[in-house]
Design a protein around this motif. Structure first.
Motif, PDB file in Angstrom:
ATOM      1  N   GLN A 121       0.890  -1.311   0.120  1.00  0.00           N
ATOM      2  CA  GLN A 121      -0.238  -0.084   0.079  1.00  0.00           C
ATOM      3  C   GLN A 121       0.704   1.259   0.114  1.00  0.00           C
ATOM      4  O   GLN A 121       0.478   1.873  -0.557  1.00  0.00           O
ATOM      5  N   THR A 122       2.191   1.335   0.705  1.00  0.00           N
ATOM      6  CA  THR A 122       2.800   2.401   0.763  1.00  0.00           C
ATOM      7  C   THR A 122       3.570   2.706  -0.555  1.00  0.00           C
ATOM      8  O   THR A 122       3.496   3.696  -1.263  1.00  0.00           O
ATOM      9  N   LEU A 123       3.805   1.591  -1.248  1.00  0.00           N
ATOM     10  CA  LEU A 123       4.409   1.668  -2.710  1.00  0.00           C
ATOM     11  C   LEU A 123       3.327   2.387  -3.626  1.00  0.00           C
ATOM     12  O   LEU A 123       3.671   3.132  -4.288  1.00  0.00           O
ATOM     13  N   LEU A 124       2.116   1.460  -3.516  1.00  0.00           N
ATOM     14  CA  LEU A 124       1.141   2.135  -4.330  1.00  0.00           C
ATOM     15  C   LEU A 124       0.661   3.569  -4.123  1.00  0.00           C
ATOM     16  O   LEU A 124       0.347   4.390  -5.046  1.00  0.00           O
ATOM     17  N   ASN A 125       0.628   4.076  -2.919  1.00  0.00           N
ATOM     18  CA  ASN A 125       0.316   5.180  -2.648  1.00  0.00           C
ATOM     19  C   ASN A 125       1.366   6.466  -2.793  1.00  0.00           C
ATOM     20  O   ASN A 125       1.049   7.500  -3.060  1.00  0.00           O
ATOM     21  N   ALA A 158       5.038 -10.379  -3.402  1.00  0.00           N
ATOM     22  CA  ALA A 158       3.996  -9.438  -3.731  1.00  0.00           C
ATOM     23  C   ALA A 158       3.482  -9.759  -4.978  1.00  0.00           C
ATOM     24  O   ALA A 158       4.389  -9.861  -5.940  1.00  0.00           O
ATOM     25  N   ASP A 159       2.049  -9.516  -5.269  1.00  0.00           N
ATOM     26  CA  ASP A 159       1.586  -9.606  -6.581  1.00  0.00           C
ATOM     27  C   ASP A 159       1.192  -8.203  -6.955  1.00  0.00           C
ATOM     28  O   ASP A 159       0.238  -7.333  -6.622  1.00  0.00           O
ATOM     29  N   LEU A 160       2.215  -7.643  -7.994  1.00  0.00           N
ATOM     30  CA  LEU A 160       2.164  -6.359  -8.407  1.00  0.00           C
ATOM     31  C   LEU A 160       2.241  -6.226 -10.007  1.00  0.00           C
ATOM     32  O   LEU A 160       2.526  -5.489 -10.513  1.00  0.00           O
ATOM     33  N   LYS A 161       1.617  -7.594 -10.449  1.00  0.00           N
ATOM     34  CA  LYS A 161       1.800  -7.685 -11.989  1.00  0.00           C
ATOM     35  C   LYS A 161       1.086  -6.612 -12.781  1.00  0.00           C
ATOM     36  O   LYS A 161      -0.166  -5.982 -11.996  1.00  0.00           O
ATOM     37  N   ASN A 162       1.255  -5.968 -13.836  1.00  0.00           N
ATOM     38  CA  ASN A 162       0.732  -5.225 -14.552  1.00  0.00           C
ATOM     39  C   ASN A 162       0.582  -3.734 -14.018  1.00  0.00           C
ATOM     40  O   ASN A 162      -0.119  -2.953 -14.400  1.00  0.00           O
ATOM     41  N   THR A 163       1.296  -3.368 -13.012  1.00  0.00           N
ATOM     42  CA  THR A 163       1.232  -2.195 -12.357  1.00  0.00           C
ATOM     43  C   THR A 163       2.301  -1.208 -12.777  1.00  0.00           C
ATOM     44  O   THR A 163       3.379  -1.672 -13.191  1.00  0.00           O
ATOM     45  N   ASN A 164       1.928  -0.070 -12.931  1.00  0.00           N
ATOM     46  CA  ASN A 164       2.647   0.998 -13.303  1.00  0.00           C
ATOM     47  C   ASN A 164       3.456   1.849 -12.237  1.00  0.00           C
ATOM     48  O   ASN A 164       3.003   2.316 -11.376  1.00  0.00           O
ATOM     49  N   LEU A 165       4.869   1.248 -12.029  1.00  0.00           N
ATOM     50  CA  LEU A 165       5.816   1.856 -11.158  1.00  0.00           C
ATOM     51  C   LEU A 165       6.846   2.716 -11.544  1.00  0.00           C
ATOM     52  O   LEU A 165       7.862   2.829 -10.998  1.00  0.00           O
ATOM     53  N   THR A 166       6.376   3.312 -12.719  1.00  0.00           N
ATOM     54  CA  THR A 166       7.480   4.245 -13.453  1.00  0.00           C
ATOM     55  C   THR A 166       8.096   5.267 -12.295  1.00  0.00           C
ATOM     56  O   THR A 166       7.418   5.781 -11.666  1.00  0.00           O
ATOM     57  N   GLY A 167       9.325   5.260 -12.137  1.00  0.00           N
ATOM     58  CA  GLY A 167       9.959   6.200 -11.352  1.00  0.00           C
ATOM     59  C   GLY A 167      10.194   5.826  -9.940  1.00  0.00           C
ATOM     60  O   GLY A 167      10.476   6.671  -9.028  1.00  0.00           O
ATOM     61  N   ALA A 168       9.611   4.509  -9.554  1.00  0.00           N
ATOM     62  CA  ALA A 168       9.485   4.369  -8.208  1.00  0.00           C
ATOM     63  C   ALA A 168      10.989   4.206  -7.539  1.00  0.00           C
ATOM     64  O   ALA A 168      11.716   3.999  -8.108  1.00  0.00           O
ATOM     65  N   ASN A 169      10.946   4.393  -6.090  1.00  0.00           N
ATOM     66  CA  ASN A 169      12.078   4.388  -5.394  1.00  0.00           C
ATOM     67  C   ASN A 169      12.112   3.051  -4.616  1.00  0.00           C
ATOM     68  O   ASN A 169      11.486   3.017  -3.667  1.00  0.00           O
ATOM     69  N   LEU A 170      12.843   1.666  -4.984  1.00  0.00           N
ATOM     70  CA  LEU A 170      12.784   0.524  -4.540  1.00  0.00           C
ATOM     71  C   LEU A 170      14.296   0.202  -3.986  1.00  0.00           C
ATOM     72  O   LEU A 170      14.520  -0.947  -4.159  1.00  0.00           O
ATOM     73  N   ASN A 171      15.039   1.437  -3.874  1.00  0.00           N
ATOM     74  CA  ASN A 171      16.395   1.174  -3.402  1.00  0.00           C
ATOM     75  C   ASN A 171      16.569   0.025  -2.360  1.00  0.00           C
ATOM     76  O   ASN A 171      15.802   0.109  -1.395  1.00  0.00           O
ATOM     77  N   GLY A 172      17.229  -1.128  -2.577  1.00  0.00           N
ATOM     78  CA  GLY A 172      17.404  -2.176  -1.497  1.00  0.00           C
ATOM     79  C   GLY A 172      16.135  -2.824  -1.243  1.00  0.00           C
ATOM     80  O   GLY A 172      16.270  -3.571   0.091  1.00  0.00           O
TER      81      GLY A 172
END
Length: 147
Positions: free
Chosen positions: A41-45, A57-71
């Motif tokens: 939820q934090t990631l999506l919000n 996690a099931d994130l298939k077909n999600t738009n995460l363009t530019g997300a910060n997932l460092n580490g």
């Protein structure tokens, strides 16, 4: 009298440890004290969740363009068909993650682990931080990689 005092102190210590472990619930909590569902939820919000645990996690077909997932821990996550353009995946654990048909153009995966990741049809053109070994693995497993 010293025995009773020592026994009471020991009992208070044991009870305190039990209360602390209940408050922090260390068996079901992950990075930042959040569950995997809360991290999703934090990631999506916010489009950001550095260092968080998103294992499976099931994130298939999600738009995460530019997300910060460092580490971030994305071990076994389903990222198939995801838009991961320009995502910060430095140091991320992508072991056994499903990246089939994902678009990672412009992402930074410096120091990320891709061991066992499913990458067939994934676009790794323009990805920064690929090691020669990772490039070879991606080519052998059907990913689109730069020459």
């Amino acid at each position: 009298m010293g025995y009773v005092k020592d026994s009471l102190f020991a009992a208070a210590l044991i009870i305190s440890i039990g209360i602390i472990s209940m408050v922090f619930d260390t068996q079901t909590r992950y990075t930042y004290g959040a569950t995997i569902e809360e991290n999703i939820q934090t990631l999506l919000n916010t489009n950001s969740c550095p260092g968080c645990d998103l294992s499976g996690a099931d994130l298939k077909n999600t738009n995460l363009t530019g997300a910060n997932l460092n580490g971030a821990i994305l071990r076994g996550a389903d990222l198939s068909g995801c838009e991961l353009e320009n995502v910060d995946l430095r140091g991320a654990n992508l072991e056994a993650a499903n990246l089939r048909r994902a678009d990672l153009n412009g992402a930074d995966i410096s120091g990320a682990s891709l061991n066992g990741a499913w990458v067939e049809g994934a676009d790794f053109l323009g990805v920064r931080g690929l090691t020669p070994e990772q490039k070879q693995y991606l080519k052998e497993n059907g990913a689109i990689v730069p020459d």
